[in-house]
Design a protein around this motif. Structure first.
Motif, PDB file in Angstrom:
ATOM      1  N   ASP A   7      -2.217  -6.200 -16.032  1.00  0.00           N
ATOM      2  CA  ASP A   7      -3.556  -5.686 -15.751  1.00  0.00           C
ATOM      3  C   ASP A   7      -3.416  -4.292 -15.180  1.00  0.00           C
ATOM      4  O   ASP A   7      -2.378  -3.939 -14.624  1.00  0.00           O
ATOM      5  CB  ASP A   7      -4.289  -6.581 -14.744  1.00  0.00           C
ATOM      6  N   TYR A   8      -4.469  -3.519 -15.310  1.00  0.00           N
ATOM      7  CA  TYR A   8      -4.412  -2.120 -14.908  1.00  0.00           C
ATOM      8  C   TYR A   8      -5.617  -1.804 -14.039  1.00  0.00           C
ATOM      9  O   TYR A   8      -6.750  -2.118 -14.404  1.00  0.00           O
ATOM     10  CB  TYR A   8      -4.412  -1.257 -16.167  1.00  0.00           C
ATOM     11  N   LEU A   9      -5.339  -1.211 -12.886  1.00  0.00           N
ATOM     12  CA  LEU A   9      -6.435  -0.806 -12.007  1.00  0.00           C
ATOM     13  C   LEU A   9      -6.299   0.676 -11.683  1.00  0.00           C
ATOM     14  O   LEU A   9      -5.237   1.127 -11.245  1.00  0.00           O
ATOM     15  CB  LEU A   9      -6.400  -1.603 -10.691  1.00  0.00           C
ATOM     16  N   ARG A  49       2.490  -8.033 -12.728  1.00  0.00           N
ATOM     17  CA  ARG A  49       1.229  -8.570 -13.246  1.00  0.00           C
ATOM     18  C   ARG A  49       0.148  -7.493 -13.216  1.00  0.00           C
ATOM     19  O   ARG A  49      -0.776  -7.497 -14.022  1.00  0.00           O
ATOM     20  CB  ARG A  49       0.816  -9.761 -12.376  1.00  0.00           C
ATOM     21  N   LEU A  50       0.305  -6.542 -12.274  1.00  0.00           N
ATOM     22  CA  LEU A  50      -0.732  -5.518 -12.094  1.00  0.00           C
ATOM     23  C   LEU A  50      -0.104  -4.147 -11.889  1.00  0.00           C
ATOM     24  O   LEU A  50       0.840  -4.006 -11.111  1.00  0.00           O
ATOM     25  CB  LEU A  50      -1.580  -5.868 -10.859  1.00  0.00           C
TER      26      LEU A  50
ATOM     27  N   MET B   1      -9.072  -2.336 -22.667  1.00  0.00           N
ATOM     28  CA  MET B   1      -9.885  -1.325 -21.971  1.00  0.00           C
ATOM     29  C   MET B   1     -10.335  -0.243 -22.921  1.00  0.00           C
ATOM     30  O   MET B   1      -9.568   0.167 -23.796  1.00  0.00           O
ATOM     31  CB  MET B   1      -9.025  -0.648 -20.887  1.00  0.00           C
ATOM     32  N   GLU B  17      -5.022  -2.116 -25.120  1.00  0.00           N
ATOM     33  CA  GLU B  17      -4.418  -2.928 -24.079  1.00  0.00           C
ATOM     34  C   GLU B  17      -3.826  -1.975 -23.041  1.00  0.00           C
ATOM     35  O   GLU B  17      -3.290  -0.922 -23.429  1.00  0.00           O
ATOM     36  CB  GLU B  17      -3.255  -3.720 -24.691  1.00  0.00           C
ATOM     37  N   PRO B  18      -3.843  -2.320 -21.736  1.00  0.00           N
ATOM     38  CA  PRO B  18      -3.265  -1.412 -20.738  1.00  0.00           C
ATOM     39  C   PRO B  18      -1.807  -1.053 -21.018  1.00  0.00           C
ATOM     40  O   PRO B  18      -1.361   0.033 -20.696  1.00  0.00           O
ATOM     41  CB  PRO B  18      -3.383  -2.201 -19.427  1.00  0.00           C
TER      42      PRO B  18
END
Ligand SMILES: Cc1cc2nc3c(=O)[nH]c(=O)nc-3n(C[C@@H](O)[C@H](O)[C@H](O)COP(=O)(O)OP(=O)(O)OC[C@H]3O[C@@H](n4cnc5c(N)ncnc54)[C@H](O)[C@@H]3O)c2cc1C
Ligand code: FES
Ligand code: FES
Lengths: 272, 156
Positions: A7-9, A49-50, B1, B17-18
């Motif tokens: 996941d990307y923040l 995971r991130l 995204m 996808e990221p």
């Protein structure tokens, strides 16, 4: 050679970034320039995971004068550092980092956090006894380069902490000498000598798990011993390991030679 | 995204996808296969593009990180009418390429250099291109080409 899914923040503040890391419970990673992290992800040596992207956090890209030196925001790119004139030693060191396209993305904070013992900025930070400013979910703290680096790619940073800035004093006199097989490659040996507040410090990169401060060599240097003697003491202080690029003996010999060069002004070096 | 960026003057939107790198997004989602992938860890330079005017390894940047930026790839060098860029002309005239695999990255790195310096000497050209690996040419033709293009662009 593709990273595993994550996941990307995109964080917009330091607080948001460290909270996200804390929530990820040890399974999150900061991405700054990505110049070390992306190869690690592509090789699947890490599968976080991130990813928390700190590139758009405002205020972290400045170089500001602080008492006796400069403060580098964590997002100051190597190319910027190479081009500035406020701190010539940092400019020289940054010019030795990788190639142009890598210097345009790689960051000061990322280089210190990655703690590659052959990278230039950690050696400079060790020689200048840099202060590293760190933010975590519980608040901020400051530490020294010596306390931060504990081994190759190992630091005392907690999983939910982030480097926000690095303070580096401006030396009165300094020398930088690096031996690499090709310009832009990691140094086999990097030597930084810096005189701060009347005392010389030496730091050696690439010849140990962390940037080394050879105590005896520093003593000799401050006592005005001849350069040859200081260089011999620096070489005696290291127990490098050998690899495909260079044997242990070769690295030790290069430590001696490049300590000598770091302590010899360019003009004398050219004449020699 | 969802990401949105401008490539060679044209706006694009893509759902990525990221974990997708900018290089893969350019090649696979946008069909711009001029950007080449060799090593995929920053060493060979074949994937070099300009992002907001700065040279970047497209294999070491995530597509999501490029959101909102303006990208120039090798496809953006030639004019709309197909007229080759002076660098492309010079690579052809001075045998700066053989198989052509490294050429897009060489061109983009050279373009960045010529944006910053009008008449770089051979040593500077070599230094700046040291991050781009070519297995064919021995680099002599490439250095000749960049030097010739610099003169051409400076006197134009
Ligand atoms: C071909 C090539 C050659 C290179 N040559 C050299 C060289 O000669 N010398 C050299 O020094 N480096 C070299 N590098 C690596 C260097 O360019 C990187 O910039 C640097 O090591 C990492 O910085 P970054 O901003 O890219 O960090 P990233 O790759 O984004 O992150 C690296 C690590 O640091 C962590 N991190 C990043 N920022 C922070 C922060 N603010 N707080 C806490 N943790 C953080 C990340 O989670 C990750 O674990 C090279 C890289 C490549 C690809
Ligand atoms: S594919 Fe990006 S540098 Fe080799
Ligand atoms: S022309 Fe073949 S790799 Fe450079």
């Amino acid at each position: 050679m593709k990273p595993a899914p994550f996941d990307y923040l995109r964080a917009h503040s330091v607080g948001e970034a460290v909270r996200a890391l804390a929530d990820a419970d040890g399974d999150g990673k900061i991405i700054a320039g990505g110049q070390s992290l992306l190869p690690v992800l592509a090789l699947r040596m890490a599968r976080p995971r991130l990813l928390v992207d700190i590139n758009r956090i405002p205020g972290l890209s400045t170089i500001t004068p602080v008492d006796g030196g400069v403060r580098l925001g964590a997002l100051v790119r190597h190319a910027r550092l190479a081009g500035q004139t406020a701190h010539p030693l940092l400019a020289e060191a940054a010019r030795w980092i990788g190639h142009t396209a890598i210097r345009s993305r790689g960051t000061s904070g990322g280089s210190i956090a990655h703690a590659d013992p052959a990278a230039e900025l950690p050696v400079v930070a060790a020689a200048l006894e840099a202060t590293i400013h760190i933010a975590g979910p519980g608040g901020t703290r400051a530490t020294t380069a010596t306390e931060l680096f504990t081994g190759p790619l190992e630091t005392t940073l907690a999983e939910d902490e982030m480097i926000t800035a690095i303070d580096l004093p401006s030396p009165q006199r300094w020398g930088f000498a690096e031996f690499s097989r090709r310009h832009g490659d990691f140094g086999l040996v990097t030597v930084v000598a810096a005189e701060v507040a009347g005392r010389w410090r030496l730091a050696l990169g690439g010849v140990g798990g962390v940037p080394l401060r050879p105590a005896e060599a520093e003593h000799l240097l401050n006592d005005g011993a001849p350069v040859e003697q200081v260089a011999a003491a620096a070489a005696a202080a290291v127990t490098p390991s050998g690899d495909i690029h260079a044997s242990a003996e070769y690295r030790r010999a290069m430590t001696e030679e490049f300590t000598r060069r770091a302590l010899t002004p360019d003009t004398e070096r050219a004449a020699a | 995204m969802n990401v949105e960026f401008t490539v060679n003057g044209t706006r694009h939107e893509a759902d990525v996808e990221p974990r997708r790198t900018l290089a893969d997004a350019l090649r696979d989602d946008l069909g711009l296969t001029g950007t080449h992938l060799g090593c995929e860890h920053g060493v060979c330079g074949a994937c070099t593009v300009l992002v907001d005017g700065e040279p970047v390894r497209a294999c070491l940047m995530l597509a999501v990180q490029a959101d909102g930026s303006s990208i120039t790839t090798v496809e953006g060098l030639a004019g709309d009418d197909g007229t080759l860029h002076p660098l492309q002309e010079a690579f052809s005239a001075h045998h700066g390429l053989q198989c052509g695999f490294c050429t897009p990255g060489m061109l983009m790195s050279a373009l960045d250099l010529l944006h910053r310096e009008t008449r770089p000497c051979r040593e500077r050209i070599r230094e700046e291109l040291s991050g781009n690996i070519c297995r064919c040419t021995g680099y002599v033709g490439i250095v000749d080409a960049v030097q010739a293009a610099a003169e051409e662009m400076d006197s134009a």
